[in-house]
Design an enzyme around this catalytic site. Structure first.
Site, PDB file in Angstrom:
ATOM      1  N   ARG A   1       0.824  -1.206   0.000  1.00 42.89           N
ATOM      2  CA  ARG A   1       0.000   0.000   0.000  1.00 42.89           C
ATOM      3  C   ARG A   1       0.860   1.259   0.000  1.00 42.89           C
ATOM      4  NH1 ARG A   1      -2.173  -3.548   3.736  1.00 42.89           N
ATOM      5  NH2 ARG A   1      -4.257  -4.381   3.221  1.00 42.89           N
TER       6      ARG A   1
ATOM      7  N   LYS B   1      -1.535  -0.685   7.887  1.00 42.69           N
ATOM      8  CA  LYS B   1      -2.973  -0.888   8.057  1.00 42.69           C
ATOM      9  C   LYS B   1      -3.298  -2.095   8.923  1.00 42.69           C
ATOM     10  CE  LYS B   1      -7.306  -1.375   5.495  1.00 42.69           C
ATOM     11  NZ  LYS B   1      -7.947  -1.427   4.155  1.00 42.69           N
TER      12      LYS B   1
ATOM     13  N   HIS C   1      -3.363   3.423  -5.441  1.00 42.66           N
ATOM     14  CA  HIS C   1      -3.731   2.138  -4.836  1.00 42.66           C
ATOM     15  C   HIS C   1      -3.979   1.064  -5.892  1.00 42.66           C
ATOM     16  CE1 HIS C   1      -5.053  -0.406  -1.557  1.00 42.66           C
ATOM     17  NE2 HIS C   1      -6.119  -0.753  -2.279  1.00 42.66           N
TER      18      HIS C   1
ATOM     19  N   ARG D   1      -1.376  -1.682  -6.605  1.00 43.46           N
ATOM     20  CA  ARG D   1      -1.408  -2.908  -5.781  1.00 43.46           C
ATOM     21  C   ARG D   1      -2.229  -3.993  -6.475  1.00 43.46           C
ATOM     22  NH1 ARG D   1      -1.020  -4.771  -0.342  1.00 43.46           N
ATOM     23  NH2 ARG D   1      -2.918  -5.695   0.520  1.00 43.46           N
TER      24      ARG D   1
ATOM     25  N   HIS E   1      -2.540 -10.727   2.868  1.00 44.59           N
ATOM     26  CA  HIS E   1      -3.916 -11.069   3.214  1.00 44.59           C
ATOM     27  C   HIS E   1      -3.950 -12.373   4.007  1.00 44.59           C
ATOM     28  CE1 HIS E   1      -5.605  -8.618  -0.412  1.00 44.59           C
ATOM     29  NE2 HIS E   1      -5.296  -7.863   0.617  1.00 44.59           N
TER      30      HIS E   1
ATOM     31  N   TYR F   1      -6.916 -21.215  12.947  1.00 51.10           N
ATOM     32  CA  TYR F   1      -6.202 -21.840  14.074  1.00 51.10           C
ATOM     33  C   TYR F   1      -4.690 -21.652  13.937  1.00 51.10           C
ATOM     34  CZ  TYR F   1     -10.275 -24.152  16.042  1.00 51.10           C
ATOM     35  OH  TYR F   1     -11.490 -24.403  16.651  1.00 51.10           O
TER      36      TYR F   1
END
Length: 382
Positions: free
Chosen positions: A227, A254, A335, A338, A358, A367
């Protein structure tokens, strides 16, 4: 059978209690303080004790009445707070959250920015009068102007403003949050996608008309998929060697996600690697920042970090300079680099989910989530 003898009632004075000791025949007089619920001994003389109890009832009753009146007045004053005064108090609460590390500086700035239009129109209005109908009309005005994103940000901020007001006693707790029951503005994506062809044109135009740190920042953005904020803060100290491999260390502003991106990572479609760009950033000016000024301009000295906003403004200017007809869409912003990075690396078989930082949504990955303590190492292959 004779009925049980009734107990004699010695007094009708409230909070005054009298008992007779069956063994000695003496009276025991007590007074119950309504403020504390505790009993206090009074003289054994019934008339004297009863007179004291009456006087105490008057004094304590007057004190309780004054306290009740004060509480009502304070509650009314609290509910009469204006939007302007509460927003000032609200921002102080946000500053404290920032000091405790519960909020990021960018979030605080965004809330200030989102509240400016509200203050401009409703500063002197009582907070309790800023109801759902008023807010809905206010947000609708932005939507009708094509500013649905702004409306959404204001709504989100006002939900938190009222939540804090309820917690502080400035808004009735028995009423719903006025902002939360307004309709969520629907945002239509108006920004055009950035294509590889346009990106290459931007780089060529920028090399001829802009300062080198701008097109280098565009290149680093597409090569790392990060970003704007993370590109803007990149520095030479972020280059780390781990087990013989050199990486660019990124802690995403972020999300806090930690990435190690190999400097050898090359995007085939532009024939450039991260190492190539970092080498370009090393010039005659000594600076810890990848993107820095090379000469004194205004208040900036050689080596000072380039403002992050300057990178986005520069990219927007370069895109507009191409004079492309975007139709009903707005030109792509910084942006969008990206998104282009993700699409191009996916063609190479790179794990773009790791590259962009991500998280997976599956239960297994939930988990396995290291909760920010481990680094995600981006691999050169998928």
């Amino acid at each position: 059978m004779a009925p049980r003898p009734r107990k004699r009632r010695y007094t009708n004075t409230p909070n005054f209690y009298v008992k007779r000791d069956s063994r000695t025949g003496k009276l025991s007089c007590q007074y119950k303080d309504l403020r504390t619920g505790k009993f206090h001994s009074l003289p054994s003389n019934l008339e004297e004790a009863e007179q004291m109890a009456r006087e105490l009832n008057v004094l304590i009753g007057h004190e309780l009445l004054e306290a009740e009146k004060k509480a009502i007045l304070e509650m009314n004053n609290s509910l009469n707070i204006t939007v302007g005064n509460w927003v000032k108090e609200y921002m102080e609460i946000q500053q404290e959250k920032l000091k405790r590390g519960e909020m990021k500086p960018s979030t605080l700035e965004q809330r200030k920015w989102s509240l400016n239009p509200v203050l401009a129109k409703y500063k002197n209005l009582r907070l309790s009068d800023l109801n759902t109908v008023t807010l809905s009309k206010f947000l609708k005005g932005y939507i009708e102007q094509g500013k649905a994103t702004m409306a959404q940000r204001i709504r989100s901020c006002m939900i938190d403003v009222f939540a804090e007001a309820i917690a502080a006693g400035h808004f009735p707790a028995d009423k719903p949050n006025p902002a939360s029951v307004t309709k969520m503005p629907r945002i239509r994506i108006k920004r055009a996608r950035l294509t590889l062809e346009v990106f290459k044109q931007v780089i060529e135009w920028s090399k001829q008309h802009q300062k080198p740190y701008l097109w280098r920042a565009y290149l680093l953005a597409i090569l790392t998929g990060q970003r704007l904020d993370d590109i803007g803060k990149a520095s030479f100290k972020d280059i780390k060697r781990v087990e013989g491999i050199r990486y660019l260390e990124v802690i995403q502003t972020k999300t806090g996600t930690k990435l190690l991106i190999p400097l050898e990572l090359r995007l085939e479609s532009i024939d450039c690697s991260i190492q190539d760009v970092i080498s370009m950033c090393r010039d005659r000016v000594v600076s810890p920042h990848l993107f820095h000024h090379i000469r004194r301009t205004g208040k900036t000295d050689p080596g000072d970090k380039v403002r992050t906003k300057s990178l986005s403004i520069g990219f927007a200017k370069a895109v507009r300079a191409l004079k492309i007809d975007w139709g009903d869409y707005d030109p792509p912003s910084f942006h969008e680099i990206r998104s282009l990075s993700e699409r191009e690396y996916k063609k190479q078989g790179i794990n773009t989910q790791h590259l962009l930082g991500h998280k997976h949504q599956t239960t297994t990955d939930t988990y396995a989530d290291p909760r920010g303590h481990d680094w995600i190492v981006v691999k050169m292959e998928g």
